[in-house]
Design a protein around this motif. Structure first.
Motif, PDB file in Angstrom:
ATOM      1  N   GLU A 261     -18.023  60.181   7.056  1.00 54.99           N
ATOM      2  CA  GLU A 261     -16.974  61.076   7.543  1.00 54.99           C
ATOM      3  C   GLU A 261     -17.562  62.406   8.026  1.00 54.99           C
ATOM      4  O   GLU A 261     -17.152  62.948   9.055  1.00 54.99           O
ATOM      5  N   GLU A 262     -18.546  62.909   7.294  1.00 54.95           N
ATOM      6  CA  GLU A 262     -19.212  64.151   7.713  1.00 54.95           C
ATOM      7  C   GLU A 262     -19.932  63.952   9.044  1.00 54.95           C
ATOM      8  O   GLU A 262     -19.890  64.823   9.921  1.00 54.95           O
ATOM      9  N   ASN A 263     -20.561  62.800   9.187  1.00 54.17           N
ATOM     10  CA  ASN A 263     -21.249  62.496  10.452  1.00 54.17           C
ATOM     11  C   ASN A 263     -20.268  62.460  11.618  1.00 54.17           C
ATOM     12  O   ASN A 263     -20.584  62.920  12.718  1.00 54.17           O
ATOM     13  N   ARG A 264     -19.093  61.934  11.356  1.00 58.77           N
ATOM     14  CA  ARG A 264     -18.074  61.881  12.428  1.00 58.77           C
ATOM     15  C   ARG A 264     -17.642  63.282  12.847  1.00 58.77           C
ATOM     16  O   ARG A 264     -17.471  63.568  14.040  1.00 58.77           O
ATOM     17  N   ARG A 265     -17.460  64.166  11.840  1.00 60.63           N
ATOM     18  CA  ARG A 265     -17.035  65.546  12.156  1.00 60.63           C
ATOM     19  C   ARG A 265     -18.108  66.286  12.962  1.00 60.63           C
ATOM     20  O   ARG A 265     -17.792  67.039  13.902  1.00 60.63           O
ATOM     21  N   GLU A 266     -19.368  66.096  12.574  1.00 61.76           N
ATOM     22  CA  GLU A 266     -20.468  66.738  13.302  1.00 61.76           C
ATOM     23  C   GLU A 266     -20.554  66.203  14.730  1.00 61.76           C
ATOM     24  O   GLU A 266     -20.811  66.958  15.673  1.00 61.76           O
ATOM     25  N   ALA A 267     -20.327  64.909  14.856  1.00 60.20           N
ATOM     26  CA  ALA A 267     -20.415  64.294  16.183  1.00 60.20           C
ATOM     27  C   ALA A 267     -19.329  64.827  17.126  1.00 60.20           C
ATOM     28  O   ALA A 267     -19.561  64.956  18.336  1.00 60.20           O
TER      29      ALA A 267
ATOM     30  N   GLU B 159     -21.901  62.121  19.920  1.00 59.09           N
ATOM     31  CA  GLU B 159     -20.741  61.636  19.164  1.00 59.09           C
ATOM     32  C   GLU B 159     -20.783  60.117  19.015  1.00 59.09           C
ATOM     33  O   GLU B 159     -20.549  59.582  17.915  1.00 59.09           O
ATOM     34  N   LEU B 160     -21.095  59.416  20.086  1.00 60.46           N
ATOM     35  CA  LEU B 160     -21.180  57.951  20.020  1.00 60.46           C
ATOM     36  C   LEU B 160     -22.319  57.500  19.107  1.00 60.46           C
ATOM     37  O   LEU B 160     -22.169  56.576  18.304  1.00 60.46           O
TER      38      LEU B 160
ATOM     39  N   ALA C  92     -23.079  55.915  11.458  1.00 61.96           N
ATOM     40  CA  ALA C  92     -22.192  55.941  10.284  1.00 61.96           C
ATOM     41  C   ALA C  92     -21.622  54.547  10.006  1.00 61.96           C
ATOM     42  O   ALA C  92     -21.547  54.108   8.847  1.00 61.96           O
ATOM     43  N   GLU C  93     -21.228  53.856  11.064  1.00 62.05           N
ATOM     44  CA  GLU C  93     -20.704  52.508  10.882  1.00 62.05           C
ATOM     45  C   GLU C  93     -21.767  51.556  10.329  1.00 62.05           C
ATOM     46  O   GLU C  93     -21.474  50.722   9.466  1.00 62.05           O
ATOM     47  N   ALA C  94     -22.989  51.694  10.798  1.00 58.77           N
ATOM     48  CA  ALA C  94     -24.078  50.834  10.308  1.00 58.77           C
ATOM     49  C   ALA C  94     -24.338  51.104   8.825  1.00 58.77           C
ATOM     50  O   ALA C  94     -24.523  50.170   8.033  1.00 58.77           O
ATOM     51  N   LEU C  95     -24.355  52.383   8.467  1.00 55.85           N
ATOM     52  CA  LEU C  95     -24.546  52.729   7.056  1.00 55.85           C
ATOM     53  C   LEU C  95     -23.412  52.187   6.188  1.00 55.85           C
ATOM     54  O   LEU C  95     -23.632  51.645   5.103  1.00 55.85           O
TER      55      LEU C  95
END
Length: 179
Positions: free
Chosen positions: A81-87, A95-96, A102-105
């Motif tokens: 979720e943090e990665n999404r916000r940064e992206a 962003e992509l 994040a999805e892979a993790l």
């Protein structure tokens, strides 16, 4: 348990003393053998109980691993979720890329958690099967021990009765004392 008929040789003034003593020793040896057998069965039951306890401890350890995996999933989901916000604050390309990472993790964490969950479920199922089998074995052994104890009690009671009858017979044929 049926008691075998035992005949004593007669002697002057009653039964042959050696025959009676040998018969009593035979009964004592038989009783000792049955007690030893019951003791060894009890030992076997205790060993089986110890192995079941070890299986239960192993299941508990697997539950702890499952909880750790769930905590790891939660941590990884928060990280995603943090990665999404940064992206979102970066360029479209970043962003992509961050979303894919994040999805892979998240997918790897879920696969890892699923693997641990399957292992824990299998171990718990096996432990439950072992516990069920042990309970059946314990019930069978307990019934057998109960039957053996009843038979042993009947043998002891029969021995007491035989000894009482022998004593009474000896007293009945005892020569009277003259003064």
């Amino acid at each position: 348990m049926a008691q075998a008929a035992h005949s004593f040789r007669t002697a002057i003034g009653g039964f042959n003393r050696q025959d009676v003593v040998e018969y009593i020793e035979f009964l004592n040896q038989k009783h000792a053998t049955q007690v030893n057998q019951l003791h060894s069965e009890g030992q076997a039951m205790q060993e089986e109980l110890a192995s079941l306890r070890a299986a239960a401890e192993e299941a508990q350890a697997l539950r702890a691993q499952l909880e750790e995996a769930r905590a790891e999933i939660a941590r990884l989901q928060e990280q995603a979720e943090e990665n999404r916000r940064e992206a979102e604050s970066r360029s479209t390309q970043l962003e992509l890329e961050a979303g894919r990472r994040a999805e892979a993790l998240e997918r790897a964490a879920r696969q890892h958690a699923d693997s641990i969950y399957r292992q824990a479920s299998a171990a718990l199922g096996e432990a439950a099967t072992q516990v069920d089998e042990a309970a059946g074995s314990i019930d069978t052994l307990a019934a057998q021990v109960s039957e053996d104890l009843c038979a042993l009690r009947a043998a002891v009671d029969a021995g007491k009765d035989s000894l009482g009858n022998a004593k009474a017979a000896l007293y009945a044929i005892r020569p009277e004392e003259t003064e």
